[in-house]
Design a protein around this motif. Structure first.
Motif, mmCIF file in Angstrom:
data_model
loop_
_atom_site.group_PDB
_atom_site.id
_atom_site.type_symbol
_atom_site.label_atom_id
_atom_site.label_comp_id
_atom_site.label_asym_id
_atom_site.label_seq_id
_atom_site.Cartn_x
_atom_site.Cartn_y
_atom_site.Cartn_z
ATOM 1 N N LYS A 59 0.818 -1.218 0.000
ATOM 2 C CA LYS A 59 0.000 0.000 0.000
ATOM 3 C C LYS A 59 0.851 1.267 0.000
ATOM 4 C CE LYS A 59 -3.918 -2.068 2.463
ATOM 5 N NZ LYS A 59 -4.794 -1.958 3.668
ATOM 6 N N GLN A 60 2.183 1.094 0.187
ATOM 7 C CA GLN A 60 3.097 2.226 0.295
ATOM 8 C C GLN A 60 2.622 3.193 1.378
ATOM 9 O OE1 GLN A 60 4.846 3.989 -3.247
ATOM 10 N NE2 GLN A 60 4.086 2.290 -4.486
ATOM 11 N N GLU A 61 2.372 2.619 2.556
ATOM 12 C CA GLU A 61 1.908 3.388 3.707
ATOM 13 C C GLU A 61 2.746 3.043 4.934
ATOM 14 O OE1 GLU A 61 -2.879 3.583 2.566
ATOM 15 O OE2 GLU A 61 -2.162 2.279 4.201
ATOM 16 N N ILE A 62 2.823 3.986 5.866
ATOM 17 C CA ILE A 62 3.481 3.732 7.141
ATOM 18 C C ILE A 62 2.487 3.961 8.274
ATOM 19 C CG2 ILE A 62 5.808 4.265 6.325
ATOM 20 C CD1 ILE A 62 5.545 7.022 7.655
ATOM 21 N N ARG A 63 2.706 3.237 9.377
ATOM 22 C CA ARG A 63 1.880 3.385 10.581
ATOM 23 C C ARG A 63 2.805 3.476 11.783
ATOM 24 N NH1 ARG A 63 0.151 0.240 14.701
ATOM 25 N NH2 ARG A 63 1.246 -1.560 13.817
ATOM 26 N N GLU A 64 2.648 4.529 12.581
ATOM 27 C CA GLU A 64 3.539 4.722 13.723
ATOM 28 C C GLU A 64 3.302 3.660 14.789
ATOM 29 O OE1 GLU A 64 4.087 7.928 17.278
ATOM 30 O OE2 GLU A 64 4.242 8.756 15.231
ATOM 31 N N VAL A 65 4.409 3.072 15.257
ATOM 32 C CA VAL A 65 4.376 2.083 16.334
ATOM 33 C C VAL A 65 4.779 2.734 17.651
ATOM 34 C CG1 VAL A 65 5.363 -0.081 17.188
ATOM 35 C CG2 VAL A 65 4.890 0.203 14.740
ATOM 36 N N SER A 66 5.852 3.541 17.612
ATOM 37 C CA SER A 66 6.345 4.183 18.832
ATOM 38 C C SER A 66 7.303 5.306 18.471
ATOM 39 C CB SER A 66 7.068 3.167 19.731
ATOM 40 O OG SER A 66 8.201 2.624 19.067
ATOM 41 N N LYS A 67 7.620 6.122 19.479
ATOM 42 C CA LYS A 67 8.675 7.116 19.365
ATOM 43 C C LYS A 67 9.608 6.951 20.560
ATOM 44 C CE LYS A 67 7.404 11.061 16.518
ATOM 45 N NZ LYS A 67 7.164 12.533 16.474
ATOM 46 N N ILE A 68 10.902 6.852 20.263
ATOM 47 C CA ILE A 68 11.902 6.626 21.295
ATOM 48 C C ILE A 68 12.578 7.945 21.620
ATOM 49 C CG2 ILE A 68 13.949 5.316 21.949
ATOM 50 C CD1 ILE A 68 11.449 3.592 21.443
ATOM 51 N N GLU A 69 12.526 8.363 22.882
ATOM 52 C CA GLU A 69 13.215 9.579 23.321
ATOM 53 C C GLU A 69 14.717 9.284 23.432
ATOM 54 O OE1 GLU A 69 11.852 12.518 23.974
ATOM 55 O OE2 GLU A 69 9.715 11.994 23.867
ATOM 56 N N THR A 70 15.538 10.115 22.795
ATOM 57 C CA THR A 70 16.990 9.884 22.816
ATOM 58 C C THR A 70 17.752 10.933 23.618
ATOM 59 O OG1 THR A 70 17.276 11.142 20.773
ATOM 60 C CG2 THR A 70 16.914 8.768 20.556
ATOM 61 N N LEU A 71 17.176 12.130 23.786
ATOM 62 C CA LEU A 71 17.839 13.245 24.470
ATOM 63 C C LEU A 71 19.150 13.628 23.786
ATOM 64 C CD1 LEU A 71 17.189 12.321 28.216
ATOM 65 C CD2 LEU A 71 15.805 13.746 26.697
ATOM 66 N N THR A 72 19.249 13.337 22.512
ATOM 67 C CA THR A 72 20.400 13.696 21.697
ATOM 68 C C THR A 72 19.937 13.722 20.243
ATOM 69 O OG1 THR A 72 22.733 13.165 21.225
ATOM 70 C CG2 THR A 72 21.209 11.314 21.383
ATOM 71 N N ALA A 73 20.641 14.478 19.390
ATOM 72 C CA ALA A 73 20.226 14.655 17.998
ATOM 73 C C ALA A 73 20.859 13.574 17.130
ATOM 74 C CB ALA A 73 20.608 16.052 17.508
ATOM 75 N N CYS A 74 20.133 12.490 16.910
ATOM 76 C CA CYS A 74 20.666 11.373 16.131
ATOM 77 C C CYS A 74 20.593 11.676 14.640
ATOM 78 C CB CYS A 74 19.909 10.092 16.450
ATOM 79 S SG CYS A 74 20.254 9.476 18.119
ATOM 80 N N SER A 89 12.636 -3.930 21.897
ATOM 81 C CA SER A 89 11.788 -4.988 22.431
ATOM 82 C C SER A 89 11.014 -5.627 21.287
ATOM 83 C CB SER A 89 10.822 -4.415 23.476
ATOM 84 O OG SER A 89 10.001 -3.408 22.887
ATOM 85 N N GLU A 90 10.412 -6.760 21.552
ATOM 86 C CA GLU A 90 9.724 -7.493 20.492
ATOM 87 C C GLU A 90 8.588 -6.678 19.886
ATOM 88 O OE1 GLU A 90 7.576 -11.863 19.831
ATOM 89 O OE2 GLU A 90 8.810 -11.470 21.614
ATOM 90 N N ASP A 91 7.892 -5.878 20.709
ATOM 91 C CA ASP A 91 6.797 -5.056 20.183
ATOM 92 C C ASP A 91 7.280 -3.726 19.614
ATOM 93 O OD1 ASP A 91 7.437 -3.614 22.444
ATOM 94 O OD2 ASP A 91 5.529 -3.952 23.466
ATOM 95 N N ARG A 92 8.588 -3.453 19.699
ATOM 96 C CA ARG A 92 9.258 -2.272 19.152
ATOM 97 C C ARG A 92 8.802 -0.955 19.805
ATOM 98 N NH1 ARG A 92 7.156 -2.868 13.521
ATOM 99 N NH2 ARG A 92 5.514 -3.760 14.779
ATOM 100 N N LYS A 93 8.233 -1.070 20.993
ATOM 101 C CA LYS A 93 7.790 0.129 21.698
ATOM 102 C C LYS A 93 8.829 0.652 22.683
ATOM 103 C CE LYS A 93 2.839 -0.743 21.219
ATOM 104 N NZ LYS A 93 1.541 -0.912 21.912
#
Length: 364
Positions: free
Chosen positions: A249-264, A310-314
């Motif tokens: 479908k050429q679509e993305i769905r957000e699973v999570s956002k990881i806080e890094t406290l740094t500019a990766c 983690s397995e659920d990528r959260k």
């Protein structure tokens, strides 16, 4: 009423000033540590902004000669170059590889990705800027026998507004991250200062392009080894977005956002599906360095992080593999591991490449 308006304005000003100070990392400092012996690679001197590793060939391909934002063509001194580094031998020397049959004379590479064709050829996808900061995605095939890159195709699109990174999804398809919507330094500063980013994430299917994300600043992008999970660096938010990628479908769905406290910055995924990134832990120092990179007295700290999800990528277990105040490795932009996690390369925005041994366990 006037007093209420004045108090509200002052409150907004204080809150805004505090947010800007946090964004610039004025409260941070960097401590030096290494996972083992580290030394410089010969050959690359004008930047190594992005690196892609072909595990099939045991080769690392490196871009060099970045132009950062728009400047007068006459003042752009960089020469764009491509390098290959043999990971099977400890030569500590990168070899420059010429680009053949290129239709444009100005070749200033930025982000890079690769795809292995059915016949085993390594196909490179490269973000390329011109001296007047016009953009394209250039596709190159690596001729392993003659050690040259053959030009296949140059793709331009109105949605490639300010491309930073590219990520191959097939022989002719790819993602593009736009880290902003302004071409000028002033416009870029205003985007960062106001938080109204005009960047985006775009997918090009080989014929047409469409937006996956808009009005955000995207930087490094990469897929998991099974090509189902997309990682996106939101560099000014200091977060990493984790998305499901539906190729059909050429679509993305957000699973999570990881806080890094740094500019990766840019990403790499290792053989065990761990995510690696070189990050800018003190953004104010990075801004000074990027604005005047010819000044050897200006340094920008480098931080290398490895993420085990983690397995659920959260959630992710984050390990700091490498940290430097910038005098040894300045403004690290990408970190790639190889040799089953026993070695790594660190590329920098405007300077050299660091090659490190990893003599410690990164798992706890």
């Amino acid at each position: 009423m006037l007093k209420i308006i004045l108090v509200a304005f002052l409150a907004f000003l204080v809150q805004y000033s505090f947010k800007v100070l946090l964004t610039l990392d004025v409260h941070k400092r960097t401590y030096n540590h290494r996972p083992g012996p580290c030394r410089k690679i010969e050959g690359v001197v004008n930047g190594s902004e992005d690196i892609t590793i072909s595990y099939e060939k045991n080769l690392a391909f490196i871009t060099s000669g970045l132009v950062f934002l728009h400047s007068e063509s006459s003042k752009t001194e960089n020469n764009g170059e491509m390098f290959v580094y043999d990971l099977s031998q400890r030569t500590y020397k990168a070899e420059r590889i010429p680009v053949k049959n290129l239709e444009d004379s100005e070749f200033l590479p930025h982000g890079i990705s690769h795809w292995v064709l059915k016949d085993g050829t390594v196909r490179l996808f490269v973000v390329v800027h011109s001296k007047d900061f016009k953009h394209s995605i250039v596709i190159l095939d690596y001729d392993e026998k003659n050690r040259v890159l053959n030009h296949v195709r140059t793709i331009r699109d109105d949605k490639f507004v300010r491309p930073n990174d590219v990520l191959a999804t097939g022989e002719n398809s790819f993602f593009v991250s736009n880290d902003g919507g302004c071409h000028s330094n002033i416009g870029n500063i205003l985007e960062i200062a106001t938080g109204f980013h005009k960047g985006s994430l775009v997918h090009y299917d080989g014929k047409n392009s469409h937006y996956l994300l808009e009005n955000t600043a995207t930087n490094g992008i990469i897929l998991s080894n099974d090509k189902k999970t997309l990682y996106v660096s939101f560099i000014y938010e200091e977060t990493i977005g984790v998305f499901d990628w539906n190729v059909g479908k050429q679509e993305i769905r957000e699973v999570s956002k990881i806080e890094t406290l740094t500019a990766c910055d840019n990403f790499h995924v290792d053989e065990d599906d761990n995510l690696w990134s070189a990050c800018h832990p003190v953004l104010k120092d990075a801004a000074k360095h990027l604005g005047n990179h010819k000044n050897k007295d200006l340094h920008s700290p480098t931080q290398v992080l490895r993420f085990k999800f983690s397995e659920d990528r959260k959630f992710a277990e984050i390990v700091e593999v490498f940290s430097d105040e910038g005098r040894f490795t300045s403004a690290g932009a990408v970190a790639t591991s190889f040799d089953n996690g026993k070695q790594m390369l660190i590329g920098t925005v405007f300077r050299d490449v660091t090659h490190c041994d990893i003599n410690i366990s990164l798992d706890f």
